[in-house]
Motif scaffolding. Structure first.
Motif, PDB file in Angstrom:
ATOM      1  N   THR A 162       0.828  -1.207   0.000  1.00  0.00           N
ATOM      2  CA  THR A 162       0.000   0.000   0.000  1.00  0.00           C
ATOM      3  C   THR A 162       0.866   1.262   0.000  1.00  0.00           C
ATOM      4  O   THR A 162       2.024   1.226   0.430  1.00  0.00           O
ATOM      5  CB  THR A 162      -0.911   0.005   1.238  1.00  0.00           C
ATOM      6  OG1 THR A 162      -0.100   0.075   2.417  1.00  0.00           O
ATOM      7  CG2 THR A 162      -1.778  -1.239   1.272  1.00  0.00           C
TER       8      THR A 162
ATOM      9  N   ALA B 201      -5.098   1.455   1.522  1.00  0.00           N
ATOM     10  CA  ALA B 201      -4.028   2.080   2.297  1.00  0.00           C
ATOM     11  C   ALA B 201      -3.824   1.294   3.588  1.00  0.00           C
ATOM     12  O   ALA B 201      -4.613   0.403   3.921  1.00  0.00           O
ATOM     13  CB  ALA B 201      -4.389   3.535   2.610  1.00  0.00           C
ATOM     14  N   SER B 202      -2.780   1.636   4.325  1.00  0.00           N
ATOM     15  CA  SER B 202      -2.488   0.999   5.610  1.00  0.00           C
ATOM     16  C   SER B 202      -2.558   2.029   6.725  1.00  0.00           C
ATOM     17  O   SER B 202      -2.127   3.178   6.557  1.00  0.00           O
ATOM     18  CB  SER B 202      -1.098   0.358   5.594  1.00  0.00           C
ATOM     19  OG  SER B 202      -1.030  -0.702   4.676  1.00  0.00           O
TER      20      SER B 202
ATOM     21  N   ILE C 251      -1.081   3.636   9.715  1.00  0.00           N
ATOM     22  CA  ILE C 251       0.295   3.736  10.209  1.00  0.00           C
ATOM     23  C   ILE C 251       0.375   4.361  11.605  1.00  0.00           C
ATOM     24  O   ILE C 251       1.420   4.297  12.254  1.00  0.00           O
ATOM     25  CB  ILE C 251       1.185   4.527   9.227  1.00  0.00           C
ATOM     26  CG1 ILE C 251       0.658   5.947   9.028  1.00  0.00           C
ATOM     27  CG2 ILE C 251       1.281   3.803   7.889  1.00  0.00           C
ATOM     28  CD1 ILE C 251       1.580   6.835   8.189  1.00  0.00           C
TER      29      ILE C 251
ATOM     30  N   CYS D 189      -3.388   7.193   7.939  1.00  0.00           N
ATOM     31  CA  CYS D 189      -3.008   6.162   6.971  1.00  0.00           C
ATOM     32  C   CYS D 189      -2.107   6.774   5.895  1.00  0.00           C
ATOM     33  O   CYS D 189      -1.977   7.992   5.787  1.00  0.00           O
ATOM     34  CB  CYS D 189      -4.228   5.486   6.369  1.00  0.00           C
ATOM     35  SG  CYS D 189      -5.356   6.569   5.487  1.00  0.00           S
ATOM     36  N   ASN D 190      -1.497   5.892   5.104  1.00  0.00           N
ATOM     37  CA  ASN D 190      -0.490   6.321   4.120  1.00  0.00           C
ATOM     38  C   ASN D 190      -1.119   6.597   2.756  1.00  0.00           C
ATOM     39  O   ASN D 190      -0.678   6.080   1.736  1.00  0.00           O
ATOM     40  CB  ASN D 190       0.610   5.262   3.995  1.00  0.00           C
ATOM     41  CG  ASN D 190       0.083   3.900   3.531  1.00  0.00           C
ATOM     42  OD1 ASN D 190      -1.120   3.638   3.620  1.00  0.00           O
ATOM     43  ND2 ASN D 190       0.974   3.046   3.067  1.00  0.00           N
TER      44      ASN D 190
ATOM     45  N   SER E   6       1.632  12.742   1.981  1.00  0.00           N
ATOM     46  CA  SER E   6       1.750  11.288   2.112  1.00  0.00           C
ATOM     47  C   SER E   6       0.889  10.717   3.226  1.00  0.00           C
ATOM     48  O   SER E   6       0.977   9.521   3.518  1.00  0.00           O
ATOM     49  CB  SER E   6       3.217  10.908   2.373  1.00  0.00           C
ATOM     50  OG  SER E   6       4.046  11.343   1.316  1.00  0.00           O
ATOM     51  N   HIS E   7       0.068  11.532   3.840  1.00  0.00           N
ATOM     52  CA  HIS E   7      -0.758  11.087   4.957  1.00  0.00           C
ATOM     53  C   HIS E   7      -2.205  11.522   4.773  1.00  0.00           C
ATOM     54  O   HIS E   7      -2.474  12.620   4.276  1.00  0.00           O
ATOM     55  CB  HIS E   7      -0.255  11.659   6.289  1.00  0.00           C
ATOM     56  CG  HIS E   7       1.134  11.263   6.649  1.00  0.00           C
ATOM     57  ND1 HIS E   7       2.237  11.861   6.092  1.00  0.00           N
ATOM     58  CD2 HIS E   7       1.599  10.326   7.517  1.00  0.00           C
ATOM     59  CE1 HIS E   7       3.345  11.315   6.599  1.00  0.00           C
ATOM     60  NE2 HIS E   7       2.978  10.375   7.461  1.00  0.00           N
TER      61      HIS E   7
END
Length: 357
Positions: free
Chosen positions: A5, A255-256, A258, A268-269, A298-299
């Motif tokens: 992801t 996405a993951s 984080i 998430c990323n 990126s977030h």
């Protein structure tokens, strides 16, 4: 098939149903289908549309057209003007391998194309772009279109194919009868120009228009021969909510998680480097109580109205894409899913212009 992801995902069953619905609607209106692939991008996905009945594709740029031709698509419309010398040479090269039409909206541009084409011993197929209210490129409807059609039809190095337009401004009208009338009024300028061309003995073989936000109406209008709607096959939020089109959500971003700094916050990323925010923001799928979202490079930070234990750090979260056109080009592949399992990877070629030398 392991997913890293953030990655674009495509529900293949929903995608196939969207393709079938669009193809059926367009065919029922007696029109050909030439889907726009500026968001689809993958030749493999484009070939699925061809298998469903499309007779060719529409591209926004010559680089997109090159990718499609190299991917086995042999009937392409570049719905924009090509004027740079290097691009004209590329257009000629593509026409040696496939039928690649291009939009023209001025005599100067037409004569430029013709000069290069004659030198190469080719005849470039062209469509006149008609300005029907969008306020972008295009010839003023009516006599100006006829005058240009006469000149292009008798110019060596060109083959006059017909007319095209994009009535996108009508999608900004409130949904319902008013929008349908706005679409009909705009397309009427195109079809009346086609009628005048035919009366002047320069009949257009093709009258092309219609996008995802308008195809349900343009498919029913007399005088139109083909529809360019394409991105709707992804069923993004914009086409379903802003345009009110009855299609399924097929394209998503996995996405993951984080970080879970608090029980009411998920990080998430999936920032705007992988998921477009404009003109329609994304939405978490199956996540209740979303109070707000903050987008960074990126977030993606999701604030919740109440505390949740899941998703936890390392869990995946799926997001519905707000606008496919502004999201897909950020990626180099789409992972096709069936029954939630990865089945196929679709490569997304880089269609950016080559660097200057």
């Amino acid at each position: 098939m392991q997913l890293c992801t953030p990655t674009l995902t495509l529900d293949l069953d929903a995608f196939d149903r969207n393709v079938a619905r669009m193809a059926r609607t367009i065919a029922r209106g007696g029109k050909h289908w030439r889907p726009h692939v500026k968001s689809i991008r993958s030749p493999a996905l484009a070939r699925r549309l061809l298998a469903a009945g499309a007779r060719g594709v529409t591209c926004a740029t010559l680089d997109e057209a090159k990718v499609m031709v190299e991917g086995g698509v042999d009937d392409v419309l570049v719905a924009s003007q090509v004027v740079q010398a290097l691009e004209i040479q590329q257009l000629l090269d593509l026409n040696r391998r496939a039928r690649v039409m291009v939009a023209v909206d001025s005599l100067a541009q037409g004569l430029l194309l013709a000069r290069y084409a004659r030198h190469a011993g080719l005849a470039v197929p062209v469509l006149i772009e008609v300005e029907v209210g969008l306020g972008r490129a295009g010839v003023t409807p009516g006599p100006a279109v006829v005058d240009l059609a006469r000149r292009l039809a008798h110019e060596g190095g060109l083959h006059f194919e017909g007319l095209m337009a994009w009535e996108g401004h009508a999608t900004r009208v409130a949904a319902g009868g008013a929008r349908r009338q706005a679409i009909a009024d705009a397309v009427g300028l195109l079809t009346e120009s086609a009628r005048l061309c035919a009366a002047a003995s320069v009949p257009p073989g093709t009258v092309s228009c219609g996008g995802t936000g308008t195809f349900e109406t343009t498919s029913t209008l007399d005088g139109v021969t083909e529809i360019q709607a394409g991105g709707g096959v992804f069923g993004d939020l914009r086409c379903r909510e802003d345009f009110g089109i009855d299609l399924e959500a097929a394209l998503g971003l996995r996405a993951s998680v984080i970080s879970r700094p608090t029980p009411t916050r998920i990080v998430c990323n999936a920032g705007w480097k992988s998921l477009a925010v404009h003109p329609k923001p994304p939405r978490p799928s199956g996540l209740e109580g979303v109070a707000g979202m903050a987008h960074a490079a990126s977030h993606l930070t999701i604030d919740l109205a109440g505390a949740l234990v899941r998703p936890d750090i390392g869990d995946c979260i799926d997001l519905e894409v707000g606008y496919a056109d502004a999201t897909v080009f950020l990626h180099r592949e789409i992972v096709g899913l069936r029954d939630l399992q990865a089945e196929e990877r679709f490569t997304l070629p880089d269609t950016r212009p080559p660097p200057a030398r």
